[in-house]
Design an enzyme around this catalytic site. Structure first.
Site, short mmCIF file in Angstrom:
data_model
loop_
_atom_site.label_atom_id
_atom_site.label_comp_id
_atom_site.label_asym_id
_atom_site.label_seq_id
_atom_site.Cartn_x
_atom_site.Cartn_y
_atom_site.Cartn_z
N GLU B 49 0.81 -1.22 0.00
CA GLU B 49 0.00 0.00 0.00
C GLU B 49 0.84 1.27 0.00
OE1 GLU B 49 -0.63 -2.58 1.95
OE2 GLU B 49 -2.75 -3.13 1.79
N LYS B 161 -17.48 -0.13 6.02
CA LYS B 161 -17.96 -1.11 5.04
C LYS B 161 -19.48 -1.08 4.88
CE LYS B 161 -17.49 -5.89 3.61
NZ LYS B 161 -16.86 -7.20 3.87
#
Ligand SMILES: Cc1ncc(C[n+]2csc(CCOP(=O)(O)OP(=O)(O)O)c2C)c(N)n1
Ligand SMILES: [Mg+2]
Lengths: 164, 565
Positions: B49, B161
């Protein structure tokens, strides 16, 4: 090193306080006290920070605060006429002859006794921070059980208005 | 009604984002699913990342657009922190979308939960936690707006989420108003007038410019203004390319490894016109020493807090650089005359130039400076040069002459080793036909070496110029000079065979050991292997040092020159 009172209007978002506190710690600025609460417009909070530093440091503090995206307005109240107040609650031992003495001291300082038990008083006192300090030093230290202070809040005098 | 995940993708489309750099995980699965169902926004799958954020950062640096990264919660986020801080220090606009655990789990130490807003707060321009799907589109709009206006910077949007699963109407605002965020853009006319007056009085002037000129796309105006004034120009490390390095008014980079003429001109100037630069410690050396000279300073910057932060400024001008420069030139048209004494100043500068402070001795080893000079020749000065951090970075900055902005891509503020390779990926996504050279060292390249795999997947033909001295050279240089040659942990042993390593990833590897092989190898890499990633392992003089050098705590004019040794 001068004492300054910074007033901030800031979006009332979660995390706003940590942005301001984080800025002060990250850049090594002093915070002597900090108070915050929503304003009459609940979408805005007003923060009062008591700090100290040289003129250059104060210039940076106001510029850096203004740079925070959530900050709407910043003023250094101590730059011009203003009034400031702090509130203290102080719990003292009040037995025997001290009971009368405590009541007398509270009166002299225009404090109010707001809670009474057989052995204690809680005294409420508002004023400039120096007045709260002198009240504490005027009492016999052995009789002070607990103190709590709000930190300074302040407002400009007359036409000095901090609003969006 | 569409899902939150679809809203995220629609927002990116509305912002004309053509690619995102990312890595999937649990919290962003809905978003990845929405990404799968369209082809407008391309996704570059990195191998770590950190590289996603560096690549997005370089996408911004090398174009006028905003780079975007997408990562999952928890470790995905913590892996991005170095990249975000790197972009923040150099004021790079960027939007980082991070997955978060479902909102009803926040605060419960859920699997892969971390306080993203808390962890990133000190290294972002702003960040958001989206708490309601109804706020999602407007929050992303705000993120792009904040990232790219005023003094730019990275913005993080943390999206739980469950919010990406909820359904909502999609309505993307065209514009945005924020009462708390209104960066000043127009410079104060009174101040600009004062500035012009001072420029007219200047006898020993210097124009000192930084990354702000690049970020605000003011290179053209700067060049015009400098020519009108006939003043010398120096750039910071971040400002290279903001003024053409081959122009005769350019005196080179200034600062810790600046040229003799640039540092002297800066120090002895009676008027400094500072533009989009912030007088940082690597630039002015010891501030007490710097303030011994009397001078007047005009400072143009979009960020008021950069002005009078380290050096007291006489004429502050807060505003967008190109607009302010246009205003100055407009006022100059009313009969501006550069002081005749400036001619003497140029004589002085030419005398300083005569020291030829970038001169170096050839040896039987390959000299890193020589590789940079040849790289410049072979690429015709047209390459995008990304770099890592260390001696090689300084050699690239000193010897590759950047004539155009956004071509020199490096981590100036944070000094992050490991950026070079992912920076190359970001540059290529923004400029698909560009020649890209990544100048690096055997230490730095190993910090994001895994991206060789990403480069294979997407066919990024980066030319890696590994100036291999077998040392953490910049550390070694300080230890040699200031720690009596006690080389504590600066020697890199057990290096991989970089040629084999490149080949293992499916790329071309070359090892170059002799000075006479440098140019042919570079030519071969940039012609025959134009479309390949070529890892060029240059075995260089292990003890070559970077000069001039202003040692920590020393004044700008107290340079150590190569000739002194
Ligand atoms: C992530 C990170 N860790 C440590 C440093 C400190 N540092 C600066 S330069 C340098 C050495 C770099 O070595 P190399 O990549 O081989 O380049 P050279 O100086 O030899 O050209 C180090 C360790 C840094 N800048 N970044
Ligand atoms: Mg090295």
């Amino acid at each position: 090193m001068q004492r300054h009172i910074i007033s901030i209007l800031i979006e009332n978002e979660s995390g706003a306080l940590s942005r301001v506190a984080g800025l002060f710690s990250a850049r090594g600025y002093n915070i002597e006290s900090l108070t915050v609460a929503p304003t009459e417009d609940p979408s805005l909070s007003r923060m009062t920070i008591l700090t100290s530093g040289s003129d250059e440091v104060l210039e940076q503090i106001t510029k850096q605060l203004n740079k925070l995206v959530d900050v709407v307005k910043v003023v250094d109240l101590s730059e011009a006429a203003h009034v400031e107040r702090e509130l203290m609650l102080i719990k003292v031992r009040a037995t025997g002859k001290d009971r009368e003495e405590m009541k007398r001291m509270a009166d002299i300082f225009r404090g109010r006794i707001i809670d009474v038990t057989e052995s204690t008083f809680v005294i409420e006192l508002t004023g400039a921070s120096a007045k709260l300090d002198s009240f504490i030093s005027a009492l016999d230290a052995g009789l002070i059980l607990e103190t709590v202070r709000t930190g300074v809040c302040g407002i400009g005098r007359g036409d000095r208005i901090l609003k969006v | 009604m569409i899902s939150g995940a679809e809203i995220v993708i629609r927002c990116l489309q509305e912002e004309k984002v053509d690619c995102v750099f990312g890595y999937p995980g649990g919290s962003v699965l809905h978003i990845y699913d929405a990404l799968f169902k369209q082809d407008q926004v391309k996704h570059i799958l990195v191998r770590h990342e950190q590289a996603a954020v560096h690549a997005a950062d370089a996408y911004s640096r090398s174009s006028q657009r905003v780079g975007v990264a997408l990562v999952t919660s928890g470790p995905g986020v913590t892996n991005t922190v170095t990249g975000i801080a790197t972009a923040y220090m150099d004021s790079i606009p960027m939007v980082v979308l991070t997955g978060q655990v479902p909102s009803f789990y926040i605060g419960q130490d859920a699997f892969q939960e971390c306080d993203t807003v808390g962890i990133t707060r000190p290294c972002v321009k702003h960040n958001f936690l989206v708490k309601d799907v109804k706020d999602l589109a407007i929050t992303i709009k705000k993120a792009f707006h904040i990232a790219s206006t005023g003094r730019p910077g990275p913005v993080v949007v943390d999206i739980p989420k469950d919010i990406t699963a909820q359904m909502c109407e999609f309505d993307y605002p065209k514009t945005i108003q924020m009462r708390s965020y209104n960066p000043v853009v127009k410079g104060h006319l009174g101040q600009i007038k004062k500035a012009v007056q001072i420029l007219q009085e200047a006898k020993r002037p210097i124009i000192y410019t930084g990354g702000g000129v690049i970020l605000s796309d003011a290179a053209e105006q700067l060049t015009k203004l400098a020519h009108k004034l006939n003043f010398p120009v120096t750039n910071t490390l971040m400002g290279l390319g903001g003024y053409p390095a081959t122009d005769k008014q350019f005196v080179g980079m200034l600062g810790m490894h600046g040229t003799f003429e640039a540092n002297n001109a800066m120090h002895y100037a009676d008027v400094i016109l500072a533009i989009g630069a912030r007088f940082d410690d690597r630039v002015i050396g010891n501030p007490e020493h710097f303030s011994e000279e009397k001078r007047r300073v005009i400072h143009i910057d979009i960020d008021p807090s950069s002005i009078s932060k380290r050096v007291k400024v006489d004429v502050p001008i807060v505003g967008n650089v190109p607009d302010v420069l246009e205003e100055i030139m407009k006022l100059m048209d009313g009969g501006f005359k550069t002081d005749p004494d400036v001619a003497n100043w140029w004589k002085q500068i030419d005398a300083w130039r005569g020291r030829d402070s970038l001169r170096y001795k050839q040896s039987e080893h390959i000299m890193p400076q020589y590789v940079m000079e040849k790289l410049y020749e072979v690429t015709g000065g047209n390459a995008f040069v990304t770099s890592d951090v260390g001696q090689h970075q300084m050699f690239a900055a000193q010897y590759y002459k950047f004539d155009k902005p956004r071509r020199w891509i490096n981590s100036g503020g944070l000094g992050t080793m490991g950026v070079g390779l992912p920076y190359g990926m970001g540059v290529l996504m923004a400029n698909p036909d560009a020649q890209v050279a990544c100048v690096t060292g055997e230490g730095s390249i190993q910090m994001c070496i895994q991206e060789l795999s990403t480069c294979k997947q997407y066919g990024f033909p980066i030319k890696i110029i590994n100036l291999n001295n077998g040392m953490l050279g910049m550390v070694r240089q300080w230890q040699e000079m200031f720690y009596s040659k006690r080389y504590s942990q600066s020697y890199v042993t057990s290096l991989p065979d970089f040629v084999k390593l490149a080949e293992a990833y499916g790329h071309v590897g070359m090892k170059i050991e002799k000075p006479e092989d440098v140019e042919p190898a570079l030519r071969k890499a940039f012609t025959e292997h134009k479309n390949d990633l070529v890892f060029m392992d240059f075995i260089i003089d292990p003890v070559a040092n970077v000069f001039p050098m202003v040692a920590a705590g020393k004044g700008l004019t107290e340079m150590i020159l190569a000739e002194d040794l």
